[in-house]
Enzyme design. Structure first.
Site, mmCIF file in Angstrom:
data_model
loop_
_atom_site.group_PDB
_atom_site.id
_atom_site.type_symbol
_atom_site.label_atom_id
_atom_site.label_comp_id
_atom_site.label_asym_id
_atom_site.label_seq_id
_atom_site.Cartn_x
_atom_site.Cartn_y
_atom_site.Cartn_z
ATOM 1 N N ASP A 160 0.874 -1.190 0.000
ATOM 2 C CA ASP A 160 0.000 0.000 0.000
ATOM 3 C C ASP A 160 0.905 1.231 0.000
ATOM 4 O O ASP A 160 1.403 1.612 1.055
ATOM 5 C CB ASP A 160 -0.893 -0.064 1.246
ATOM 6 C CG ASP A 160 -1.821 1.126 1.367
ATOM 7 O OD1 ASP A 160 -1.934 1.905 0.417
ATOM 8 O OD2 ASP A 160 -2.443 1.266 2.436
ATOM 9 N N GLU A 190 -1.353 10.366 0.636
ATOM 10 C CA GLU A 190 -2.673 9.734 0.611
ATOM 11 C C GLU A 190 -3.069 9.269 2.006
ATOM 12 O O GLU A 190 -4.226 9.401 2.421
ATOM 13 C CB GLU A 190 -2.663 8.533 -0.354
ATOM 14 C CG GLU A 190 -4.043 7.944 -0.630
ATOM 15 C CD GLU A 190 -4.450 6.807 0.308
ATOM 16 O OE1 GLU A 190 -5.591 6.344 0.216
ATOM 17 O OE2 GLU A 190 -3.637 6.392 1.159
ATOM 18 N N GLU A 191 -2.102 8.716 2.725
ATOM 19 C CA GLU A 191 -2.412 8.065 4.011
ATOM 20 C C GLU A 191 -2.830 9.048 5.099
ATOM 21 O O GLU A 191 -3.311 8.644 6.149
ATOM 22 C CB GLU A 191 -1.219 7.228 4.484
ATOM 23 C CG GLU A 191 -0.825 6.082 3.551
ATOM 24 C CD GLU A 191 -1.841 4.941 3.530
ATOM 25 O OE1 GLU A 191 -2.840 5.013 4.267
ATOM 26 O OE2 GLU A 191 -1.622 3.986 2.759
ATOM 27 N N HIS A 299 -1.990 -2.348 6.064
ATOM 28 C CA HIS A 299 -1.452 -1.548 7.177
ATOM 29 C C HIS A 299 -0.801 -2.409 8.263
ATOM 30 O O HIS A 299 -0.877 -2.098 9.450
ATOM 31 C CB HIS A 299 -2.506 -0.599 7.763
ATOM 32 C CG HIS A 299 -2.814 0.554 6.850
ATOM 33 N ND1 HIS A 299 -3.413 1.725 7.265
ATOM 34 C CD2 HIS A 299 -2.589 0.725 5.524
ATOM 35 C CE1 HIS A 299 -3.546 2.544 6.238
ATOM 36 N NE2 HIS A 299 -3.062 1.960 5.168
HETATM 37 CO CO CO Z 1 -3.192 2.744 3.135
HETATM 38 ZN ZN ZN Z 2 -3.330 2.993 -0.219
#
Ligand code: CO
Ligand code: ZN
Length: 326
Positions: A160, A190-191, A299
Site C-alpha cells: 500500500d 494519501e495516508e 497496514h
Molecule cells: Co493505506
Molecule cells: Zn493505499
C-alpha cells in the site's frame, strides 16, 4: 516486475517524505522516454499524449506509506511517537522500524497491567540508546524487506501503495496505442487524507479518473465479510468511505474486463478510502472509480498481494485505455 516491486517497496517513503520513492519512479518513467514533472506538494506527473480523439484520463497511485513521527525523545534516547496514517498498537508492538538515514529501532511498550491498556501512547521506539539517535519530527516506517513464498505471493510493509505505483508503470509501459490523453499521477500524502490527489486532480482537469490502490480481502480466518479474495483478479471498486464509483466508470471497466476475459471481482469496501475520493470532487466534479489490487493484512508489515492479480490490474487498465470510451 518482481524486482521493480522489491525496489519500490524497500524504498523509504512515509507520507510527506516520498522523495526517494519519487526518484525511483522518475527514473523508470525517464527510461520509457517520459519527462515527468514534480508539483509543489511533490506529486510526480507524466502525460502520455495519445493519438487524439479520446478523453483526458487521470490515473493516480500514491507513493507514500504509513509511518510514525517522533514526538519526544527522553534523556535515555527512548522516542515517543504519533502515527502518520492508520496504525493499530497491536500491530506496532515488537516491530522493527527504520528512519531515513538507516537508523533502526524496535517498538517496545510500558508495563501494562491489562493487555487492553495497549495504546499508541504507551509505546516507544528504542534505537539502542543511550544517546538519542533520533530527533523530534523525524519519521520512520516498517523496516522489513519484501519477501515472497518463492512463487506468486509477495509480502511487504509498503504494498500500500507501491504495488499501485508498479501497476501504473507497467500499464504505461504496455500501452502501445491509445486515443486518450493519459495523465499518470504518483501522489503524495494519501495516508493522511488524500492530499496530493486533490492538487494532482485539479491540475490534470480530467474527464475521467481512476485510483490504483490496494483493497482489503475477506478470505482470511474469521475476516469481516467481504467479497474480495486474493488470487481472483483485479478488483473493480464500487464503493469505499471516500467514493461511490461512477456507474459510467463501472460499466467502462467491467466491459473491458469482460471483453478480454480478464479475471475481476467487484469490490465493496466498508471502510477506508483512495485518491479517487479526493479527485472526484475537484473543480466541477470528475467521474471516478478505482482499480484495486486485493491485499491481505493492509497496514501491517505483511501486506500480501498475488502476482496474478497484479497482472490482471495491468491488463485491465491497458484494455480500458486502448479502446475509445463506450
Ligand atoms: Co493505506
Ligand atoms: Zn493505499
Amino acid at each position: 516486475m518482481k524486482d521493480l516491486l522489491a525496489r519500490l517497496t524497500d524504498t523509504f517513503g512515509p507520507s510527506g517524505r516520498e522523495d526517494a520513492v519519487r526518484r525511483v519512479i522518475g527514473a523508470e518513467l525517464e527510461a520509457m522516454g517520459q519527462r515527468p514533472l514534480t508539483d509543489a506538494l511533490g506529486n510526480l506527473v507524466a502525460v502520455l499524449p495519445g493519438r487524439g480523439g479520446g478523453a483526458r484520463i487521470l490515473l493516480a497511485a500514491h507513493m507514500d506509506e504509513i509511518g510514525l513521527i517522533v514526538t519526544h525523545v527522553d534523556e535515555h534516547g527512548f522516542a515517543r511517537f504519533a502515527p502518520v496514517g492508520g496504525h493499530s498498537p497491536q500491530t506496532l508492538l515488537g516491530q522493527r522500524v527504520r528512519f531515513f538515514d538507516g537508523t533502526t529501532g524496535t517498538i517496545g511498550a510500558e508495563r501494562l497491567d491489562d493487555p487492553k491498556d495497549l495504546r499508541i501512547d504507551r509505546l516507544f521506539i528504542d534505537c539502542g540508546g543511550p544517546r538519542p539517535a533520533v530527533r523530534v519530527g523525524e519519521m520512520c516506517a516498517f523496516a522489513a524487506p519484501m519477501a515472497s513464498d518463492g512463487g506468486d505471493r509477495w509480502m511487504s510493509h509498503a504494498m500500500d501503495d507501491r504495488v499501485g505505483c508498479l501497476v501504473l508503470l507497467e500499464a504505461a509501459r504496455a500501452l502501445r496505442d491509445t486515443p486518450h490523453e493519459v495523465h499518470l499521477a504518483f501522489t503524495v500524502q494519501e495516508e493522511v487524507g488524500l492530499r496530493g490527489a486533490r492538487t494532482a486532480g485539479y491540475t490534470a482537469d480530467p474527464e475521467l479518473a481512476l485510483a490504483i490502490d490496494v483493497t482489503a480481502t475477506g478470505d482470511t480466518p474469521k475476516a469481516r465479510t467481504m467479497d474480495v479474495s486474493l488470487g481472483k483478479g483485479a478488483a473493480i471498486k464500487v464503493r469505499d468511505n471516500s467514493l461511490l464509483a461512477h456507474p459510467y466508470v463501472l460499466g467502462w471497466l467491467r466491459g473491458a474486463a469482460e471483453r478480454r476475459g480478464i479475471p475481476h471481482q467487484m469490490e465493496v469496501l466498508e471502510f477506508g478510502g483512495t485518491d479517487a475520493g479526493a479527485i472526484h470532487t475537484v473543480r466541477a466534479g470528475v467521474r471516478s472509480g478505482a482499480v484495486s489490487i486485493p491485499c491481505r493484512h493492509v497496514h501491517t508489515p505483511g501486506e500480501m498481494v498475488d502476482a496474478g492479480d497484479v497482472r490482471a490490474c495491468v491488463d485491465l487498465l491497458v484494455e480500458a485505455l486502448t479502446a475509445p470510451l463506450p
